[in-house]
Design a protein around this motif. Structure first.
Motif, PDB file in Angstrom:
ATOM      1  N   LEU A  50       0.691  -1.016  -0.082  1.00 24.07           N
ATOM      2  CA  LEU A  50       0.217  -0.064  -0.147  1.00 24.07           C
ATOM      3  C   LEU A  50       0.992   1.237   0.065  1.00 24.07           C
ATOM      4  CD1 LEU A  50      -2.962  -0.948   2.197  1.00 24.07           C
ATOM      5  CD2 LEU A  50      -2.987  -0.497  -0.017  1.00 24.07           C
ATOM      6  N   LEU A  51       1.833   1.320   0.745  1.00 26.63           N
ATOM      7  CA  LEU A  51       2.899   2.613   0.831  1.00 26.63           C
ATOM      8  C   LEU A  51       3.404   2.626  -0.548  1.00 26.63           C
ATOM      9  CD1 LEU A  51       4.574   2.302   4.170  1.00 26.63           C
ATOM     10  CD2 LEU A  51       2.946   3.964   3.387  1.00 26.63           C
ATOM     11  N   GLY A  52       3.706   1.635  -1.172  1.00 25.46           N
ATOM     12  CA  GLY A  52       4.597   1.814  -2.530  1.00 25.46           C
ATOM     13  C   GLY A  52       3.390   2.441  -3.591  1.00 25.46           C
ATOM     14  N   PHE A  53       2.208   1.671  -3.501  1.00 24.78           N
ATOM     15  CA  PHE A  53       1.010   2.250  -4.339  1.00 24.78           C
ATOM     16  C   PHE A  53       0.853   3.805  -4.102  1.00 24.78           C
ATOM     17  CE2 PHE A  53      -3.490   2.650  -5.267  1.00 24.78           C
ATOM     18  CZ  PHE A  53      -3.467   2.086  -6.531  1.00 24.78           C
ATOM     19  N   LEU A  54       0.629   4.129  -2.889  1.00 27.93           N
ATOM     20  CA  LEU A  54       0.135   5.428  -2.488  1.00 27.93           C
ATOM     21  C   LEU A  54       1.623   6.332  -3.097  1.00 27.93           C
ATOM     22  CD1 LEU A  54      -1.257   5.133   0.810  1.00 27.93           C
ATOM     23  CD2 LEU A  54      -2.286   5.626  -1.234  1.00 27.93           C
ATOM     24  N   ILE A  55       2.883   6.034  -2.774  1.00 30.94           N
ATOM     25  CA  ILE A  55       4.041   6.930  -3.272  1.00 30.94           C
ATOM     26  C   ILE A  55       3.857   7.111  -4.636  1.00 30.94           C
ATOM     27  CG2 ILE A  55       6.304   6.991  -3.405  1.00 30.94           C
ATOM     28  CD1 ILE A  55       6.289   5.785  -0.554  1.00 30.94           C
ATOM     29  N   SER A  56       3.493   6.010  -5.447  1.00 27.82           N
ATOM     30  CA  SER A  56       3.680   5.991  -6.959  1.00 27.82           C
ATOM     31  C   SER A  56       2.446   6.886  -7.388  1.00 27.82           C
ATOM     32  CB  SER A  56       3.709   4.615  -7.509  1.00 27.82           C
ATOM     33  OG  SER A  56       2.310   3.979  -7.260  1.00 27.82           O
ATOM     34  N   TRP A  57       1.368   6.863  -6.761  1.00 22.04           N
ATOM     35  CA  TRP A  57       0.356   7.780  -7.141  1.00 22.04           C
ATOM     36  C   TRP A  57       0.369   8.973  -6.824  1.00 22.04           C
ATOM     37  CZ3 TRP A  57      -3.514   7.644 -10.298  1.00 22.04           C
ATOM     38  CH2 TRP A  57      -4.269   6.616 -10.714  1.00 22.04           C
ATOM     39  N   ILE A  58       1.157   9.399  -5.705  1.00 20.33           N
ATOM     40  CA  ILE A  58       1.570  10.897  -5.569  1.00 20.33           C
ATOM     41  C   ILE A  58       2.436  11.304  -6.336  1.00 20.33           C
ATOM     42  CG2 ILE A  58       2.923  12.179  -4.022  1.00 20.33           C
ATOM     43  CD1 ILE A  58       1.636  10.438  -1.615  1.00 20.33           C
ATOM     44  N   PHE A  59       3.247  10.456  -7.050  1.00 21.91           N
ATOM     45  CA  PHE A  59       4.325  11.017  -8.008  1.00 21.91           C
ATOM     46  C   PHE A  59       3.639  11.324  -9.282  1.00 21.91           C
ATOM     47  CE2 PHE A  59       8.038   9.713  -5.586  1.00 21.91           C
ATOM     48  CZ  PHE A  59       8.662  10.460  -5.345  1.00 21.91           C
ATOM     49  N   ALA A  60       2.679  10.230  -9.713  1.00 25.70           N
ATOM     50  CA  ALA A  60       1.945  10.210 -10.865  1.00 25.70           C
ATOM     51  C   ALA A  60       1.120  11.654 -10.803  1.00 25.70           C
ATOM     52  CB  ALA A  60       1.079   9.197 -11.152  1.00 25.70           C
ATOM     53  N   ILE A  61       0.498  11.863  -9.685  1.00 24.17           N
ATOM     54  CA  ILE A  61      -0.501  13.011  -9.684  1.00 24.17           C
ATOM     55  C   ILE A  61       0.287  14.471 -10.026  1.00 24.17           C
ATOM     56  CG2 ILE A  61      -1.991  14.514  -8.189  1.00 24.17           C
ATOM     57  CD1 ILE A  61      -3.183  11.726  -7.143  1.00 24.17           C
ATOM     58  N   TYR A  62       1.431  14.321  -9.423  1.00 25.07           N
ATOM     59  CA  TYR A  62       2.269  15.621  -9.543  1.00 25.07           C
ATOM     60  C   TYR A  62       2.708  15.827 -10.831  1.00 25.07           C
ATOM     61  CZ  TYR A  62       6.666  18.282  -9.387  1.00 25.07           C
ATOM     62  OH  TYR A  62       7.596  19.368  -9.654  1.00 25.07           O
ATOM     63  N   HIS A  63       3.100  14.658 -11.557  1.00 19.24           N
ATOM     64  CA  HIS A  63       3.646  14.934 -12.886  1.00 19.24           C
ATOM     65  C   HIS A  63       2.382  14.996 -13.795  1.00 19.24           C
ATOM     66  CE1 HIS A  63       7.744  13.887 -12.648  1.00 19.24           C
ATOM     67  NE2 HIS A  63       7.463  13.083 -11.733  1.00 19.24           N
ATOM     68  N   ILE A  64       1.281  14.504 -13.777  1.00 13.06           N
ATOM     69  CA  ILE A  64       0.045  14.875 -14.443  1.00 13.06           C
ATOM     70  C   ILE A  64      -0.151  16.243 -14.352  1.00 13.06           C
ATOM     71  CG2 ILE A  64      -2.263  14.313 -14.648  1.00 13.06           C
ATOM     72  CD1 ILE A  64      -1.683  11.480 -14.065  1.00 13.06           C
ATOM     73  N   ALA A  65      -0.427  16.739 -13.011  1.00 16.53           N
ATOM     74  CA  ALA A  65      -0.806  18.303 -12.837  1.00 16.53           C
ATOM     75  C   ALA A  65       0.316  19.280 -13.457  1.00 16.53           C
ATOM     76  CB  ALA A  65      -0.676  18.409 -11.376  1.00 16.53           C
ATOM     77  N   LYS A  66       1.483  18.894 -13.502  1.00 15.21           N
ATOM     78  CA  LYS A  66       2.447  19.877 -14.096  1.00 15.21           C
ATOM     79  C   LYS A  66       2.232  19.573 -15.663  1.00 15.21           C
ATOM     80  CE  LYS A  66       6.901  18.476 -14.281  1.00 15.21           C
ATOM     81  NZ  LYS A  66       8.191  18.332 -14.092  1.00 15.21           N
ATOM     82  N   LEU A  67       1.874  18.666 -16.066  1.00 14.24           N
ATOM     83  CA  LEU A  67       1.803  18.553 -17.531  1.00 14.24           C
ATOM     84  C   LEU A  67       0.622  19.439 -18.080  1.00 14.24           C
ATOM     85  CD1 LEU A  67       2.669  14.850 -18.441  1.00 14.24           C
ATOM     86  CD2 LEU A  67       4.027  17.048 -19.160  1.00 14.24           C
ATOM     87  N   LYS A  68      -0.820  19.373 -17.083  1.00 13.82           N
ATOM     88  CA  LYS A  68      -1.893  20.006 -17.405  1.00 13.82           C
ATOM     89  C   LYS A  68      -1.557  21.283 -17.396  1.00 13.82           C
ATOM     90  CE  LYS A  68      -5.334  16.555 -16.492  1.00 13.82           C
ATOM     91  NZ  LYS A  68      -6.585  16.424 -15.657  1.00 13.82           N
ATOM     92  N   PHE A  69      -0.716  21.856 -16.398  1.00 12.59           N
ATOM     93  CA  PHE A  69      -0.501  23.179 -16.270  1.00 12.59           C
ATOM     94  C   PHE A  69       0.349  23.602 -17.496  1.00 12.59           C
ATOM     95  CE2 PHE A  69       2.187  26.633 -14.747  1.00 12.59           C
ATOM     96  CZ  PHE A  69       1.306  27.694 -14.348  1.00 12.59           C
ATOM     97  N   ALA A  70       1.232  23.223 -17.952  1.00 11.23           N
ATOM     98  CA  ALA A  70       2.094  23.349 -19.092  1.00 11.23           C
ATOM     99  C   ALA A  70       1.082  23.579 -20.357  1.00 11.23           C
ATOM    100  CB  ALA A  70       3.213  22.426 -19.285  1.00 11.23           C
ATOM    101  N   LEU A  71       0.275  22.439 -20.448  1.00 10.29           N
ATOM    102  CA  LEU A  71      -0.617  22.565 -21.609  1.00 10.29           C
ATOM    103  C   LEU A  71      -1.543  23.785 -21.428  1.00 10.29           C
ATOM    104  CD1 LEU A  71      -1.944  21.192 -24.056  1.00 10.29           C
ATOM    105  CD2 LEU A  71      -3.272  19.752 -22.450  1.00 10.29           C
ATOM    106  N   ARG A  72      -2.083  24.074 -20.559  1.00  9.28           N
ATOM    107  CA  ARG A  72      -2.869  25.321 -20.280  1.00  9.28           C
ATOM    108  C   ARG A  72      -2.345  26.441 -20.576  1.00  9.28           C
ATOM    109  NH1 ARG A  72      -4.842  25.027 -14.836  1.00  9.28           N
ATOM    110  NH2 ARG A  72      -6.136  23.333 -15.503  1.00  9.28           N
TER     111      ARG A  72
END
Length: 96
Positions: A50-72
């Motif tokens: 569960l910790l590995g899953f949560l940490i990977s989701w945190i990194f994924a959400i960070y990178h997705i948000a960064k890409l969405k901001f750049a696209l906007r």
């Protein structure tokens, strides 16, 4: 649909880890930097998974948000350039 399949796959892996841990009721010794503890294997497996899953989701959400901001921001620049080109085209038509 893709996220649903990934979620089901992760849930299946978690369930398999729990089954594996439930069949192995061994006590595992975990050494920290300053302490040491003894835990049952199913608890350790579930916690680490569960910790590995949560940490990977945190990194994924960070990178997705960064890409969405750049696209906007790129879309805003594109809209500004399009409005400038239409203004220039309108002015040149009026002059002609």
């Amino acid at each position: 649909m893709r996220s649903f399949i990934v979620t089901v796959l992760v849930a299946l892996l978690f369930f398999l880890a729990l089954i594996f841990g439930a069949r192995n009721e061994q006590v595992v010794t975990i050494s920290y930097f300053v302490a040491q503890g003894e835990f049952r294997l199913p608890i350790v497996l579930a916690t680490v998974f569960l910790l590995g899953f949560l940490i990977s989701w945190i990194f994924a959400i960070y990178h997705i948000a960064k890409l969405k901001f750049a696209l906007r921001s790129a879309n805003k620049k594109l809209n500004q350039l399009e409005s400038q080109t239409t203004q220039v085209a309108t002015v040149s038509e009026v002059d002609a």
